[in-house]
Enzyme design. Structure first.
Site, PDB file in Angstrom:
ATOM      1  N   GLY A  85     -61.907  14.881 -95.873  1.00 44.32           N
ATOM      2  CA  GLY A  85     -62.100  14.140 -94.492  1.00 44.32           C
ATOM      3  C   GLY A  85     -61.616  13.208 -94.190  1.00 44.32           C
ATOM      4  O   GLY A  85     -61.794  12.309 -92.955  1.00 44.32           O
ATOM      5  N   TRP A 124     -58.810  12.742 -92.065  1.00 39.76           N
ATOM      6  CA  TRP A 124     -58.262  12.709 -90.714  1.00 39.76           C
ATOM      7  C   TRP A 124     -59.504  12.283 -90.341  1.00 39.76           C
ATOM      8  O   TRP A 124     -58.594  11.395 -89.152  1.00 39.76           O
ATOM      9  CB  TRP A 124     -57.795  14.179 -90.936  1.00 39.76           C
ATOM     10  CG  TRP A 124     -55.991  14.544 -90.667  1.00 39.76           C
ATOM     11  CD1 TRP A 124     -55.648  13.268 -92.137  1.00 39.76           C
ATOM     12  CD2 TRP A 124     -55.405  14.946 -90.533  1.00 39.76           C
ATOM     13  NE1 TRP A 124     -54.277  14.093 -92.147  1.00 39.76           N
ATOM     14  CE2 TRP A 124     -54.063  14.686 -91.072  1.00 39.76           C
ATOM     15  CE3 TRP A 124     -54.939  15.525 -89.059  1.00 39.76           C
ATOM     16  CZ2 TRP A 124     -53.051  15.648 -90.229  1.00 39.76           C
ATOM     17  CZ3 TRP A 124     -54.362  16.167 -88.765  1.00 39.76           C
ATOM     18  CH2 TRP A 124     -52.685  16.189 -89.350  1.00 39.76           C
ATOM     19  N   ASP A 181     -64.665  22.947 -91.676  1.00 40.79           N
ATOM     20  CA  ASP A 181     -63.595  24.090 -93.027  1.00 40.79           C
ATOM     21  C   ASP A 181     -64.492  24.562 -93.610  1.00 40.79           C
ATOM     22  O   ASP A 181     -65.312  24.983 -93.285  1.00 40.79           O
ATOM     23  CB  ASP A 181     -63.066  22.511 -94.033  1.00 40.79           C
ATOM     24  CG  ASP A 181     -62.137  22.521 -94.827  1.00 40.79           C
ATOM     25  OD1 ASP A 181     -61.132  22.064 -94.878  1.00 40.79           O
ATOM     26  OD2 ASP A 181     -62.403  23.535 -95.414  1.00 40.79           O
ATOM     27  N   ASP A 186     -64.904  29.691 -92.390  1.00 41.49           N
ATOM     28  CA  ASP A 186     -63.746  30.705 -91.725  1.00 41.49           C
ATOM     29  C   ASP A 186     -63.525  30.559 -90.425  1.00 41.49           C
ATOM     30  O   ASP A 186     -63.702  31.704 -90.364  1.00 41.49           O
ATOM     31  CB  ASP A 186     -63.801  31.149 -92.974  1.00 41.49           C
ATOM     32  CG  ASP A 186     -61.902  32.172 -92.784  1.00 41.49           C
ATOM     33  OD1 ASP A 186     -61.587  31.594 -92.288  1.00 41.49           O
ATOM     34  OD2 ASP A 186     -61.650  33.405 -93.274  1.00 41.49           O
ATOM     35  N   ASP A 225     -55.084  20.244 -90.099  1.00 43.35           N
ATOM     36  CA  ASP A 225     -54.188  19.694 -91.885  1.00 43.35           C
ATOM     37  C   ASP A 225     -54.488  21.451 -92.201  1.00 43.35           C
ATOM     38  O   ASP A 225     -54.403  21.439 -93.655  1.00 43.35           O
ATOM     39  CB  ASP A 225     -54.897  19.030 -92.368  1.00 43.35           C
ATOM     40  CG  ASP A 225     -53.187  18.790 -93.334  1.00 43.35           C
ATOM     41  OD1 ASP A 225     -52.472  18.449 -93.649  1.00 43.35           O
ATOM     42  OD2 ASP A 225     -54.276  17.300 -94.473  1.00 43.35           O
ATOM     43  N   LYS A 237     -49.985  21.050 -88.512  1.00 48.76           N
ATOM     44  CA  LYS A 237     -48.854  21.374 -89.696  1.00 48.76           C
ATOM     45  C   LYS A 237     -48.671  22.454 -90.154  1.00 48.76           C
ATOM     46  O   LYS A 237     -49.758  23.481 -90.049  1.00 48.76           O
ATOM     47  CB  LYS A 237     -50.336  20.702 -91.130  1.00 48.76           C
ATOM     48  CG  LYS A 237     -48.693  20.888 -92.569  1.00 48.76           C
ATOM     49  CD  LYS A 237     -49.855  20.411 -93.771  1.00 48.76           C
ATOM     50  CE  LYS A 237     -50.498  21.036 -94.210  1.00 48.76           C
ATOM     51  NZ  LYS A 237     -51.250  20.848 -95.510  1.00 48.76           N
TER      52      LYS A 237
END
Length: 209
Positions: free
Chosen positions: A63, A65, A83, A99, A124, A164
């Protein structure tokens, strides 16, 4: 009782983390993650987040970000976080656990996302790392392609993508794809990223519809 000796790698890990100024600062500020500083650097460089923005945080656990972004966009903004792992409660954030590579779950989050206009998608996300760069990168870009699919679907024309990636196998191919989708694309390596890390962050602006 005989204590097992720590391996050399675990000793190096402990030493690296003990001497890491970002970990020390994270603990001092009681932040959720070290990656908070990476997003802060990106935002200070590019001036992305503004009051009232709607932001999607993919791969949000633990958490960091979302925590940073929430203060930037204020109560008039909205954050959707997602997530595969559960995330500790963070006030004023909508969180879905699942997912994104699962098509049924992706349909579920689109049902929510389609209700709003979104200014930023940030990711991320990282796959489970095996240490073999070709496999790690391949798994990373599978997830990154899903992030790109979500971004194209939900972002406003002047929206941002922050994602990322790992340099190496498949990187140039993915960069070509992202440049075909966005008007402006930058590669950014925050100071908070570890020196020996292959990670970089892509900041893309202006999704072509």
């Amino acid at each position: 009782m005989i204590l097992k000796k720590r391996s050399k790698s675990s000793k190096n890990w402990l030493k690296r983390n003990f001497n890491d100024p970002y970990i020390k600062e994270r603990n001092k500020k009681k932040l959720r993650s070290r990656s908070w500083f990476k997003l802060k650097e990106i935002d200070e460089s590019e001036k992305i987040f503004k009051k009232g923005m709607n932001v999607i945080d993919l791969g949000s656990n633990p958490g960091g970000w979302s925590e940073y972004t929430l203060k930037k966009i204020g109560k008039s903004g909205k954050i959707f976080a997602c997530d595969i792992l559960p995330m500790r409660f963070l006030k004023d954030i909508v969180f879905f656990c699942g997912d994104i590579s699962n098509s049924d779950f992706l349909k579920k989050i689109f049902l929510f996302l389609d209700k709003y206009s979104w200014n930023v998608v940030m990711s991320d996300i990282s796959p489970n790392i095996c240490g073999y760069s070709v496999i790690d990168n391949s798994n990373m870009f599978k997830l990154s392609n899903i992030v790109l699919k979500i971004s194209r679907h939900v972002l406003s024309n002047n929206g941002y993508l922050i994602i990322k990636l790992f340099q190496g196998y498949g990187f140039n191919k993915y960069m070509k794809k992202i440049r075909n989708i966005f008007e402006l694309v930058k590669i950014y390596k925050p100071n908070a990223s570890r020196v020996n890390s292959r990670e970089v962050f892509i900041i893309a602006y202006g999704c072509k519809k």
